[in-house]
Design an enzyme around this catalytic site. Structure first.
Site, PDB file in Angstrom:
ATOM      1  N   LEU A  18       0.821  -1.201   0.000  1.00  0.00           N
ATOM      2  CA  LEU A  18       0.000   0.000   0.000  1.00  0.00           C
ATOM      3  C   LEU A  18       0.861   1.260   0.000  1.00  0.00           C
ATOM      4  CD1 LEU A  18      -2.793  -1.009   2.541  1.00  0.00           C
ATOM      5  CD2 LEU A  18      -3.026  -0.726   0.078  1.00  0.00           C
ATOM      6  N   GLY A  19       2.058   1.183   0.543  1.00  0.00           N
ATOM      7  CA  GLY A  19       2.908   2.361   0.564  1.00  0.00           C
ATOM      8  C   GLY A  19       4.165   2.122   1.372  1.00  0.00           C
ATOM      9  N   GLY A  21       6.873   4.565   3.784  1.00  0.00           N
ATOM     10  CA  GLY A  21       7.088   5.880   4.361  1.00  0.00           C
ATOM     11  C   GLY A  21       8.258   5.900   5.311  1.00  0.00           C
ATOM     12  N   GLY A  22       8.441   7.038   5.985  1.00  0.00           N
ATOM     13  CA  GLY A  22       9.530   7.158   6.935  1.00  0.00           C
ATOM     14  C   GLY A  22       9.360   6.253   8.135  1.00  0.00           C
ATOM     15  N   MET A  23       8.108   5.879   8.468  1.00  0.00           N
ATOM     16  CA  MET A  23       7.877   5.010   9.617  1.00  0.00           C
ATOM     17  C   MET A  23       8.046   3.547   9.259  1.00  0.00           C
ATOM     18  SD  MET A  23       4.468   4.803  11.953  1.00  0.00           S
ATOM     19  CE  MET A  23       4.277   3.537  13.203  1.00  0.00           C
ATOM     20  N   GLY A  24       7.628   3.160   8.068  1.00  0.00           N
ATOM     21  CA  GLY A  24       7.737   1.765   7.689  1.00  0.00           C
ATOM     22  C   GLY A  24       7.027   1.466   6.394  1.00  0.00           C
ATOM     23  N   VAL A  26       3.804  -0.441   4.447  1.00  0.00           N
ATOM     24  CA  VAL A  26       2.410  -0.797   4.689  1.00  0.00           C
ATOM     25  C   VAL A  26       1.964  -1.759   3.597  1.00  0.00           C
ATOM     26  CG1 VAL A  26       0.071   0.036   5.088  1.00  0.00           C
ATOM     27  CG2 VAL A  26       2.027   1.465   5.702  1.00  0.00           C
ATOM     28  N   LYS A  40       1.281  -2.579   8.965  1.00  0.00           N
ATOM     29  CA  LYS A  40       2.403  -1.641   8.951  1.00  0.00           C
ATOM     30  C   LYS A  40       3.580  -2.261   9.683  1.00  0.00           C
ATOM     31  CE  LYS A  40       1.785   2.729   9.147  1.00  0.00           C
ATOM     32  NZ  LYS A  40       1.413   4.101   9.579  1.00  0.00           N
ATOM     33  N   ASP A 135      -6.430  15.511  15.322  1.00  0.00           N
ATOM     34  CA  ASP A 135      -6.136  15.865  13.920  1.00  0.00           C
ATOM     35  C   ASP A 135      -7.285  15.431  13.012  1.00  0.00           C
ATOM     36  OD1 ASP A 135      -4.718  16.985  11.847  1.00  0.00           O
ATOM     37  OD2 ASP A 135      -3.465  15.225  11.508  1.00  0.00           O
TER      38      ASP A 135
END
Length: 632
Positions: A18-19, A21-24, A26, A40, A135
């Protein structure tokens, strides 16, 4: 899926990415019982940080307390594994921002009331669990046939706190401009009433397509002032909705209704979404089923489904009785490519957006750490009439340029980023950096994107002048301030970027042509010395300046000889905003060994002196420019 991706994480069999990113990373996955989830997996460099692990575990525990009512439920996790992971229910629906901003437009009053009821129920469940979302915005609300779902809170903050160098301090502002509460603007302690205020702004957006307090065109601080002090603009809100929205947007938190009161008093509608939106959801569901149906009961390539059992680390999987056991995540192993095919549209609305911005090594100078901000928008559903596939908001498309050191009139270091459309995980941005005696160009991967923020991650170097002097660009965050201005950050580095020109012909015609310097010497040998430049048209990244220097060769005693040294250099265009920035000059192949130039990059200024045009080429250091007259 890539060759290095695992086949399974815990009890979940992976279907596709799915993607990243900087965190991990997915992944789209399925449980043993067939439930679709988003898994994730934390990057190794973050997993090595004890503080991140503690925060990650606390946030996962908090989400498990929410239990999935109106949110994406946690279906499994292992925060103690070598690569910590969490599995969250996949939400098969687009974001409110996508539906209202890109596909459908403002929603009818009955749908807005039902949206308020659904979000009220979800927030009440969150608040009863002792949490505050902090948020809530259109890109964090996903629309499904059964009602809205809230995503992207809790887990993403674990990245922010670690990469900032410590825990978020009391009073830190967390939220998105345009969808914040007055308490957030003032940096006060937040309670459930803050989420209700944000809910009012979300409902106003759903009804009109815009924030009730305007945009950040006049600056973020002006927008925050309006949120804290001005009445909301509800001009285009239907009369039957104004009372509801105005009550949620009361400046005094005590005067706002609670989420429970909203859930109890607002009517539901069935179906609650307009017919056109429901058709899009049905198409998406069909594509998702097509993706899940491939591979047979044992999955693609004969991967055996895990046995039945419990799902979370230390307990049953909340909300998923079909989950299998939770062994340690399977080691990463290579797989053959291509048979695990998932249509792009089936991956269009991830329940968990790839969080951004961890680790920082600012090119080419190096750095010491930074943070990113998680994206929020689910990917768009595909259709024949939709815009070209991609996740970059239209407001960010095009080129942006800024000065990192120096001034706009006398730059010493500059950066340019040009964004084209593309999905998350692809390299949709081209960066151009000039400074410290080098020009670096490359492509950066899109990590996350929503209506006011784009995060770029992994990069590669495509051009380095001088050769092999550049490092890949670090994580970069772009925050929209107005249609023509955005804020750029990369770790500790910050700059204001402005919209810039693009295309194959960006230099003004008056700059083009041949320019010659005054003779360097006087006397009979003056004609043996030549200093001239020729400017041609071109796009950023192409050589547009050619510099010619001709002078007599000398012997060891300094006496001039009959032959001459002929040196030619070229320089690449690096910006389209005056003054026009060029990278360091490069010698053309086969140059004379005596041709040496220690160049630092330059910028072009066209001026007039005593009625004559002069081209000034300024080095990007504190020194006088070289001046050239137009050669007829």
């Amino acid at each position: 899926m890539n060759a290095e991706d695992p086949v399974a994480i815990g009890p979940f069999r992976l279907i596709g990415r799915l993607g990243v990113g900087g965190m991990g990373r997915v992944f789209l996955a399925r449980s043993a019982g067939g439930r679709t989830v988003a898994v994730k997996v934390v990057h190794a460099e973050l997993a090595a940080q004890d503080e991140f692990r503690r925060r990650f575990a606390r946030e996962v525990e908090a989400l498990e307390r929410v239990g999935g009512a109106g949110t994406a439920p946690v279906l499994g996790s292992d925060t103690t594994a070598a690569a910590p992971w969490v599995a969250i229910g996949y939400v098969p629906g687009p974001s409110l921002r996508t539906v209202v901003g890109d596909e459908y437009g403002p929603l009818p009053p009955a749908t807005v009331r039902a949206l308020g009821a659904g979000l009220g129920r979800a927030l009440d469940h969150v608040h009863r669990a002792g949490l505050v979302h902090r948020d809530l915005k259109p890109s964090n609300v996903l629309l499904t046939v059964d009602g809205p779902r809230i995503i992207d809170f809790g887990i993403a903050r674990a990245v922010d706190t670690v990469t900032d160098g410590g825990l978020t301090s009391t009073g830190a502002v967390v939220g998105s401009p345009g969808f914040m509460s007055p308490e957030q603007v003032r940096g006060e302690k937040l309670g459930p009433a803050s989420d209700v205020f944000c809910l009012g702004s979300v409902l106003a957006y759903a009804a009109t397509g815009r924030s009730p307090f305007g945009t950040s065109d006049s600056g973020v601080h002006a927008l925050m002032f309006r949120i804290a002090h001005d009445d909301p603009d509800l001009t285009d809100v239907a009369p039957e909705l104004t009372g509801l929205i105005r009550a949620c947007l009361a400046k005094d938190p005590a005067a706002r209704p609670t989420a429970a009161e909203l859930a109890e008093t607002l009517p539901d509608a069935d179906p609650w979404l307009p017919a056109d939106v429901l058709v899009r959801l049905s198409r998406h569901a069909a594509r998702l089923l097509e993706a899940e149906g491939e591979g047979g009961p044992e999955g693609p390539e004969g991967a055996r489904a895990p046995e039945q059992g419990t799902g979370t680390a230390g307990g049953s999987a909340a909300g998923d009785p079909t989950a299998g056991p939770a062994p340690e995540p399977e080691p990463v192993r290579a797989r053959s490519r291509s048979r695990r095919r998932v249509p792009a549209a089936a991956l269009a609305t991830a329940a968990v957006a790839a969080a951004a911005g961890a680790g920082y090594a600012f090119w080419p100078l190096g750095g010491d750490g930074g943070s990113g901000v998680p994206g929020g928008d689910g990917k768009r559903t595909g259709s024949a009439s939709a815009a070209p596939a991609g996740d970059v908001p239209a407001a960010f498309l095009g080129a942006w340029e800024g000065v990192l050191q120096g001034t706009g009139e006398h730059p010493r270091e500059t950066v340019r980023i040009e964004l084209v459309q593309g999905p998350l995980g692809t390299k949709t941005a081209v960066y151009t950096h000039v400074g410290d005696g080098r020009l670096c160009m490359g492509r950066s991967r899109l990590v996350s994107a929503d209506e006011d923020k784009v995060v770029l991650g992994e990069s590669d170097v495509t051009t380095s002048v001088p050769a092999q002097r550049c490092m890949a660009a670090a994580h970069q965050t772009l925050t929209l301030r107005s249609p023509e201005v955005l804020a750029w950050t990369s770790g500790a580095a910050k700059a204001t970027f402005h919209k810039a020109r693009t295309g194959p012909a960006v230099l003004p015609a008056k700059y083009l042509g041949r320019w010659k310097a005054d003779p360097l010497v006087e006397g009979p040998d003056a004609d043996r010395y030549t200093e001239e430049v020729t400017l041609t048209q071109g796009a950023v990244g192409s050589p547009v300046l050619r510099s010619l220097s001709v002078y007599p060769r000398t012997d060891e005693q300094g006496n001039t000889l009959n032959d001459a040294v002929n040196c030619t250099w070229t320089a690449i265009l690096a910006g389209t905003t005056p003054p026009y920035v060029l990278g360091p000059m490069s010698l053309e192949p086969g140059a004379d060994p005596e041709c040496v130039l220690d160049d630092v990059g330059s910028y072009l200024v066209l001026t007039t002196y005593k009625g004559e045009e002069l081209l000034q080429v300024y080095p990007m250091v504190d020194t006088e420019p070289a001046e050239y007259h137009r050669e007829d």
